[in-house]
Design an enzyme around this catalytic site. Structure first.
Site, PDB file in Angstrom:
ATOM      1  N   LYS A   1       0.828  -1.202   0.000  1.00 14.59           N
ATOM      2  CA  LYS A   1       0.000   0.000   0.000  1.00 14.59           C
ATOM      3  C   LYS A   1       0.868   1.259   0.000  1.00 14.59           C
ATOM      4  CE  LYS A   1      -1.319   2.136   3.626  1.00 14.59           C
ATOM      5  NZ  LYS A   1      -1.922   2.777   4.816  1.00 14.59           N
ATOM      6  N   ASN A   2       1.906   1.264   0.822  1.00 14.66           N
ATOM      7  CA  ASN A   2       2.723   2.466   0.968  1.00 14.66           C
ATOM      8  C   ASN A   2       3.599   2.744  -0.252  1.00 14.66           C
ATOM      9  OD1 ASN A   2       1.639   3.035   3.460  1.00 14.66           O
ATOM     10  ND2 ASN A   2       3.276   2.039   4.608  1.00 14.66           N
TER      11      ASN A   2
ATOM     12  N   CYS B   1      -4.660   7.810  10.226  1.00 16.04           N
ATOM     13  CA  CYS B   1      -4.592   7.248  11.580  1.00 16.04           C
ATOM     14  C   CYS B   1      -4.133   8.289  12.597  1.00 16.04           C
ATOM     15  CB  CYS B   1      -3.624   6.060  11.613  1.00 16.04           C
ATOM     16  SG  CYS B   1      -4.337   4.504  11.059  1.00 16.04           S
TER      17      CYS B   1
ATOM     18  N   ARG C   1       2.497  14.218  12.739  1.00 16.93           N
ATOM     19  CA  ARG C   1       2.978  14.108  11.362  1.00 16.93           C
ATOM     20  C   ARG C   1       2.699  15.370  10.545  1.00 16.93           C
ATOM     21  NH1 ARG C   1       0.969   8.304   9.244  1.00 16.93           N
ATOM     22  NH2 ARG C   1      -1.027   8.980  10.070  1.00 16.93           N
TER      23      ARG C   1
ATOM     24  N   ASP D   1       5.963   0.557  11.743  1.00 21.88           N
ATOM     25  CA  ASP D   1       4.735  -0.127  11.358  1.00 21.88           C
ATOM     26  C   ASP D   1       4.705  -1.592  11.790  1.00 21.88           C
ATOM     27  OD1 ASP D   1       3.598   2.104  10.278  1.00 21.88           O
ATOM     28  OD2 ASP D   1       3.916   1.564   8.188  1.00 21.88           O
TER      29      ASP D   1
ATOM     30  N   ARG E   1      -7.735  -0.580   5.740  1.00 23.38           N
ATOM     31  CA  ARG E   1      -6.934   0.463   5.094  1.00 23.38           C
ATOM     32  C   ARG E   1      -5.566  -0.060   4.696  1.00 23.38           C
ATOM     33  NH1 ARG E   1      -5.336   4.286   8.398  1.00 23.38           N
ATOM     34  NH2 ARG E   1      -4.501   5.347   6.587  1.00 23.38           N
TER      35      ARG E   1
END
Length: 420
Positions: free
Chosen positions: A22-23, A116, A121, A305, A398
């Site tokens: 995903k990233n 999230c 951030r 993560d 997600r």
């Protein structure tokens, strides 16, 4: 709303394949905005964030077709250079449309992002860097208003802290900038390299991706291309830990072991035997393992993560482990839920002391607080005595493609149900 139930005590065994990252997919999909025409991406995971990206691209006048993990996008000039709040609020990565829109069309209006709640951030690094490249930026009414009337100009960008999103945004902004852009203290994550590879396929001139210094020479035009998204290293690590925590024999295929060196090192230090090939990682059965300390740091260090999932493993270890979270300031929200499962954890601001005890977890209803916390609680549920119910798992969707089905294929008693 869905929940996941897990019957603890089942040893996991077998092979399971990793989905696309995903990233890596998200920034690459946004990079398509740099070249009008037909792009095609394969190995794209079917996730909530990908569908949110699809909606955002469609709002920018793109024609998108997404089926069987193939994402086709026909990019056309947007009728309005705006990423609306209704789309951007769903995920933080939406800010990544700012760089390409500003670079190609010299103007963009992007809502401040959501995602999230694991930390602040801030995007000020993105904005300050774009200002260094000549952009005029104003933040008002929840939107970033950016203009570069004469186009962006190459500059030396020194990040105060390494930032994945910032590196991606500035790389995309720099491809059409006049002259050379040098990004110092750049993020080194594999996802950065994957996006750079796609930009190069389109015709960009980029050197140094994967190192702390990236150089981008501005070009006049990019053309659409095709690309296969790299495997998801976080999902691979999660599946590997699932095998480890149940004392099973699990091989994770379609992954890149080099992307998980820090995790593999810590698993071996804890007592697990790990075998690797070019595209697979195998964890062998281990009945007892010891607590080890970890500190999360940017790649190639231990990934933030994977911190929550590794904590679940340490709850079942023999001895004490100290887990230090140095990347995000609010990433221990899963601790209180693990404590509900009878874990012995003392959290402080950025440090958690885990006193492991084999077989000490007891099933209970728990609440997922963010994406990786969801996975952590499911892993804990695999070994907790009784049936664990993990609620509010929309976070999970997600970032993980069919995680419960993949675990079930290895022998887990896990199912998705509607909340009562």
């Amino acid at each position: 709303m869905d929940m996941i139930t897990i019957q603890g005590g089942m040893q996991l065994n077998g092979e399971v394949a990793t989905s696309g990252a995903k990233n890596a997919a998200l920034p690459i999909l946004f990079s398509a905005l740099l070249a009008e025409g037909q792009h095609e991406f394969t190995n794209v995971p079917k996730l909530r964030d990908i569908y949110s990206t699809k909606e955002l691209l469609e709002s920018l006048n793109c024609e998108v077709k997404f089926e069987n993990n193939t994402f086709k996008v026909n990019v056309k000039r947007p009728e309005k250079l705006q990423a609306h709040y209704d789309y951007v609020r769903k995920m933080r990565a939406s800010i990544l449309c700012l760089g390409p829109l500003l670079s190609k069309y010299h103007e963009a209006e992007v809502s401040l992002p959501g995602g999230c709640a694991i930390g602040t951030r801030p995007i000020n690094i993105h904005l300050d860097s774009l200002k260094e490249m000549g952009a005029q930026i104003e933040v008002k009414a929840g939107y970033v208003h950016a203009k570069a009337p004469g186009g962006l100009k190459g500059a030396r960008i020194l990040f105060e802290v390494a930032t994945v999103g910032g590196t991606e945004n500035i790389m995309m902004a720099a491809v059409f900038a006049q002259g050379e852009t040098v990004i110092e203290n750049a993020a080194k994550e594999p996802e950065i390299v994957d996006m750079a590879n796609y930009l190069i396929k389109m015709g960009a001139k980029i050197e140094g991706a994967g190192t702390s210094i990236i150089r981008v020479q501005g070009v006049n035009e990019l053309k659409p291309a095709t690309h296969d998204i790299i495997p998801d290293r976080i999902e691979a690590g999660t599946l590997l830990i699932a095998g480890a925590i149940t004392g099973g024999d699990v091989t994770v295929t379609r992954c890149v072991p080099d992307h998980l060196e820090a995790l593999i090192l810590k698993l071996r230090e804890s007592g697990f035997k790990i075998e690797t090939s070019d595209s697979s990682i195998r964890v062998l059965p281990q009945s007892v393992w010891k607590g080890v300390d970890i500190t999360t740091t940017p790649h190639p260090g231990f990934a933030t993560d994977l911190q929550a999932q590794f904590m679940a493993l340490m709850v079942e270890a023999e001895g004490t482990s100290v887990i230090t979270e140095s990347v995000f300031e609010n990433r221990f929200m899963h601790v209180q839920e693990l404590v509900r499962l009878n874990a012995d954890i003392t959290p402080k601001t950025r440090v958690a002391v885990v006193r492991g005890k084999k077989g000490g977890l007891l099933a209970a209803p728990v609440m997922a607080t963010d994406l990786r916390a969801s996975a952590c609680l499911i892993l804990a549920g695999l070994v907790a005595q009784g049936e664990t119910k993990v609620k509010r798992i929309y976070h999970l969707d997600r970032g993980y493609e069919n995680l419960e089905l993949k675990l079930a294929s290895l022998g887990a008693k896990v199912q998705r149900l509607k909340e009562e």
